[in-house]
Design a protein around this motif. Structure first.
Motif, PDB file in Angstrom:
ATOM      1  N   THR A  11      -5.914 -70.167  53.468  1.00 27.46           N
ATOM      2  CA  THR A  11      -6.224 -68.879  53.509  1.00 27.46           C
ATOM      3  C   THR A  11      -4.886 -68.113  54.241  1.00 27.46           C
ATOM      4  OG1 THR A  11      -6.886 -69.637  56.070  1.00 27.46           O
ATOM      5  CG2 THR A  11      -8.550 -69.263  54.378  1.00 27.46           C
ATOM      6  N   THR A  16     -11.203 -62.351  53.693  1.00 33.23           N
ATOM      7  CA  THR A  16     -12.339 -63.163  53.711  1.00 33.23           C
ATOM      8  C   THR A  16     -12.190 -64.268  52.887  1.00 33.23           C
ATOM      9  OG1 THR A  16     -13.124 -61.827  52.034  1.00 33.23           O
ATOM     10  CG2 THR A  16     -13.506 -60.916  54.183  1.00 33.23           C
ATOM     11  N   GLN A  17     -13.116 -65.258  52.908  1.00 28.98           N
ATOM     12  CA  GLN A  17     -13.150 -66.188  52.148  1.00 28.98           C
ATOM     13  C   GLN A  17     -13.251 -66.006  50.590  1.00 28.98           C
ATOM     14  OE1 GLN A  17     -15.530 -69.758  53.313  1.00 28.98           O
ATOM     15  NE2 GLN A  17     -14.788 -69.741  55.383  1.00 28.98           N
ATOM     16  N   PRO A  48     -11.481 -73.676  58.255  1.00 32.70           N
ATOM     17  CA  PRO A  48     -11.631 -72.250  57.489  1.00 32.70           C
ATOM     18  C   PRO A  48     -10.251 -71.548  57.629  1.00 32.70           C
ATOM     19  CG  PRO A  48     -13.202 -72.336  59.347  1.00 32.70           C
ATOM     20  CD  PRO A  48     -12.479 -73.751  59.309  1.00 32.70           C
ATOM     21  N   VAL A  52     -10.001 -73.326  52.492  1.00 31.48           N
ATOM     22  CA  VAL A  52     -11.439 -73.290  52.164  1.00 31.48           C
ATOM     23  C   VAL A  52     -12.173 -74.031  51.112  1.00 31.48           C
ATOM     24  CG1 VAL A  52     -11.636 -70.941  53.495  1.00 31.48           C
ATOM     25  CG2 VAL A  52     -11.325 -71.050  50.956  1.00 31.48           C
TER      26      VAL A  52
END
Length: 137
Positions: A11, A16-17, A48, A52
């Motif tokens: 990340t 955002t994921q 996270p 992810v």
């Protein structure tokens, strides 16, 4: 010589994921277009802010569906954290989806927090690994 990329879908701050997954899948396409040999996927749990990709097999399936040539490798599927029959079935499915491009890498991982999150004693991971491997074979 094999040229490839390894990722646990790392990340970046402020993403955002969903954006992280899109960025990595876009990179998969670049790797395929540039002629790289393998895209390796690692397994990451409960972090996270770092990565992810909790299921490298799910990721491998998506990579295989988006590509036609590049091999898709698991680096690694953490055997003690999953049911071996489920892993075997899912790996076989991904191998079919990829038309034989799956490289099935396995291991135990050294990330203790992954084991804690799944309530699995890390001290038992070696025995669980070999038991799972025997079932999968």
């Amino acid at each position: 010589m094999d040229f490839g990329i390894f990722s646990m879908f790392t990340t970046r701050e402020g993403r955002t994921q969903s954006q992280v997954f899109k960025e990595w899948f876009d990179l998969v396409q670049v790797a395929e277009d540039l002629g790289l040999d393998t895209f390796w996927l690692g397994e990451s749990h409960f972090r996270p802010n770092r990565a992810v990709l909790a299921s490298p097999l799910v990721g491998a399936s998506a990579v295989a569906a988006r590509t036609t040539r590049i091999r898709v490798g698991l680096a690694v599927q953490v055997l003690p954290l999953a049911h071996p029959l489920r892993v075997a079935e899912e790996a076989a499915i991904v191998d079919h989806i990829s038309q034989g491009r799956l490289l099935f890498g396995i291991g135990r991982s050294s990330f203790i927090e992954s084991y804690q999150g799944y309530n699995v004693d890390y001290e038992e991971s070696r025995a669980l690994f070999f038991e799972s491997l025997e079932v999968i074979r």
